[in-house]
Enzyme design. Structure first.
Site, PDB file in Angstrom:
ATOM      1  N   GLU A 108       0.818  -1.208   0.000  1.00 53.97           N
ATOM      2  CA  GLU A 108       0.000   0.000   0.000  1.00 53.97           C
ATOM      3  C   GLU A 108       0.854   1.261   0.000  1.00 53.97           C
ATOM      4  O   GLU A 108       1.977   1.274   0.505  1.00 53.97           O
ATOM      5  CB  GLU A 108      -0.917   0.016   1.239  1.00 53.97           C
ATOM      6  CG  GLU A 108      -1.967  -1.081   1.206  1.00 53.97           C
ATOM      7  CD  GLU A 108      -2.828  -1.146   2.462  1.00 53.97           C
ATOM      8  OE1 GLU A 108      -4.013  -1.476   2.330  1.00 53.97           O
ATOM      9  OE2 GLU A 108      -2.313  -0.888   3.563  1.00 53.97           O
ATOM     10  N   GLY A 183       6.948  -1.800   6.008  1.00 55.52           N
ATOM     11  CA  GLY A 183       8.344  -2.228   5.996  1.00 55.52           C
ATOM     12  C   GLY A 183       9.284  -1.349   6.795  1.00 55.52           C
ATOM     13  O   GLY A 183       8.968  -0.216   7.151  1.00 55.52           O
ATOM     14  N   SER A 240      11.628   5.916  14.986  1.00 54.77           N
ATOM     15  CA  SER A 240      10.437   5.499  15.737  1.00 54.77           C
ATOM     16  C   SER A 240      10.882   5.035  17.121  1.00 54.77           C
ATOM     17  O   SER A 240      11.224   3.874  17.312  1.00 54.77           O
ATOM     18  CB  SER A 240       9.714   4.367  14.992  1.00 54.77           C
ATOM     19  OG  SER A 240       9.263   4.820  13.736  1.00 54.77           O
ATOM     20  N   CYS A 362      -0.680   5.907  10.269  1.00 51.63           N
ATOM     21  CA  CYS A 362       0.520   5.238  10.768  1.00 51.63           C
ATOM     22  C   CYS A 362       0.168   3.960  11.522  1.00 51.63           C
ATOM     23  O   CYS A 362      -0.679   3.967  12.402  1.00 51.63           O
ATOM     24  CB  CYS A 362       1.278   6.162  11.717  1.00 51.63           C
ATOM     25  SG  CYS A 362       2.216   7.418  10.875  1.00 51.63           S
TER      26      CYS A 362
END
EC number: 2.1.1.192
Length: 369
Positions: A108, A183, A240, A362
């Protein structure tokens, strides 16, 4: 909590697509054209069609002799991604596309239009091997790496959609690309860096976006962050982090068992020093898990010490995923967290969340048909 998935750094060696023009650098393009028995100038001609005119169908390349279009198509323009469906929300300003690759793999991308810019969120792998428990992609596991061309073609398609007015708001220009889709980009390092070069090089070598308008996100593969710093690129690095303490991060971001918070922040500092770019810290706010005032204080202190002024914190209200036991933090908790981080001298804002109702936000990308 469900049983944790294993970390997967090496993708299965299967399903990679046939060679495409966007896989090749300038020298390789010239060699490929030569192999087809075509004059050298055709290499730049084909690249201009793809990168400047955003054309991927040789049959529509009118400056190419009709007699060679089929041969060029078979050799350099295989169909990489076929759109299965587009889903829109936010009054049409957010569009998620489900793609099917040549081997049936699903992935996506999400195009988000704002008043002053248009940002594309792209995938670098089909699935993800980082196993973060609050992320739908991570819970689905890793299918395979995407090729350089599969990554680049997501961007070319979005640039063409903006140019042609296929999204709400009429014609416009794609201005930003973020590697925040499916990913872990730095686990597909070589192809992601090659894709960044294609996305940012001027035509005929690339799509011509500014390096500063490209963001590469990572859960914290410290050696790869340092390697990226040495590439001579000036893309934005987004880490992150999601919590400042190792004890919780070992669970929330399992790769922390390999590289601790301090190792990740040291690598981020190296990146900031080498590139002069401010590092983004991504922090998903999870109710009663990582949103305590003391964690805000610790986050601010650790970031100030490690990165000084070369850091900005993006707080992300947790987006719901199927079967998850976690919720987003209340707004008053969010506001207090921001206040405390800023009090430590670190820039901090709450990210504008887009695409939640079409599972395009997210942590929600799961490529379900």
């Amino acid at each position: 909590m469900a049983a944790s998935l294993p970390l997967v750094f090496t993708a299965p060696k299967r399903g990679m697509p046939p060679r495409h023009l966007a896989d090749l650098d300038s020298a390789e393009r010239k060699e490929a054209v030569k192999e087809l028995g075509l004059p050298a100038f055709r290499a730049d001609q084909l690249a201009r069609q793809y990168y400047a005119r955003l054309e991927a169908d040789p049959e529509k390349m009118t400056d190419l002799p009709a007699s060679v279009r089929e041969k060029v198509g078979e050799s350099l323009f295989p169909t990489l991604l076929t759109p299965i469906k587009h889903l829109a929300c936010d009054s049409g300003d957010t569009r998620k596309t489900l793609w099917k690759a040549h081997d049936g793999t699903l992935l996506e991308s999400v195009l988000m239009r704002y008043p002053d810019r248009a940002t594309l969120c792209i995938s670098s792998q089909a699935g993800c091997g980082m196993a973060c428990p609050f992320c739908a992609t991570g819970q689905g596991g890793l299918d395979r790496n995407l090729s350089t061309a599969e990554i680049v073609d997501q961007v070319r398609e979005a640039a063409a959609a903006m140019r042609d007015g296929d999204v709400a708001g009429g014609p416009g220009r794609l201005s930003n690309v973020v590697f925040m889709g499916m990913g872990e980009p730095l686990a597909n390092y070589k192809r992601v860096v090659a894709a960044v070069r294609r996305i940012t090089s001027p035509a005929p070598d690339g799509l011509g976006l500014s390096q500063r308008s490209v963001t590469v996100s990572t859960v914290g593969l410290a050696p790869a962050i340092r390697k990226l710093a040495d590439e001579g690129l000036s893309v934005t690095l987004a880490v992150s982090l999601h919590t400042p303490d190792d004890e919780l991060r070992d669970t929330l971001v399992p790769v922390n068992n390999r590289w601790s918070v301090s190792e990740v922040l040291q690598a981020a500092r190296y990146y900031a020093d080498k590139t002069g770019r401010r590092v983004s810290i991504e922090y998903a706010m999870i109710k009663n898990v990582n949103d305590q005032p003391w964690r805000a204080d610790m986050l601010g202190k650790k970031l100030k010490k490690a990165l000084g002024g070369l850091v900005h914190v993006n707080l992300i209200p947790l987006n719901p995923t199927p079967g998850s036991e976690w919720d987003a933090s209340p707004k008053d908790v969010e506001r207090e967290f921001v206040r405390r981080v800023i009090a430590q001298g670190v820039s901090c804002t709450v990210r504008d969340t887009r695409g939640q109702e079409i599972a395009a936000a997210c942590g929600q990308l799961a490529a379900e048909n």
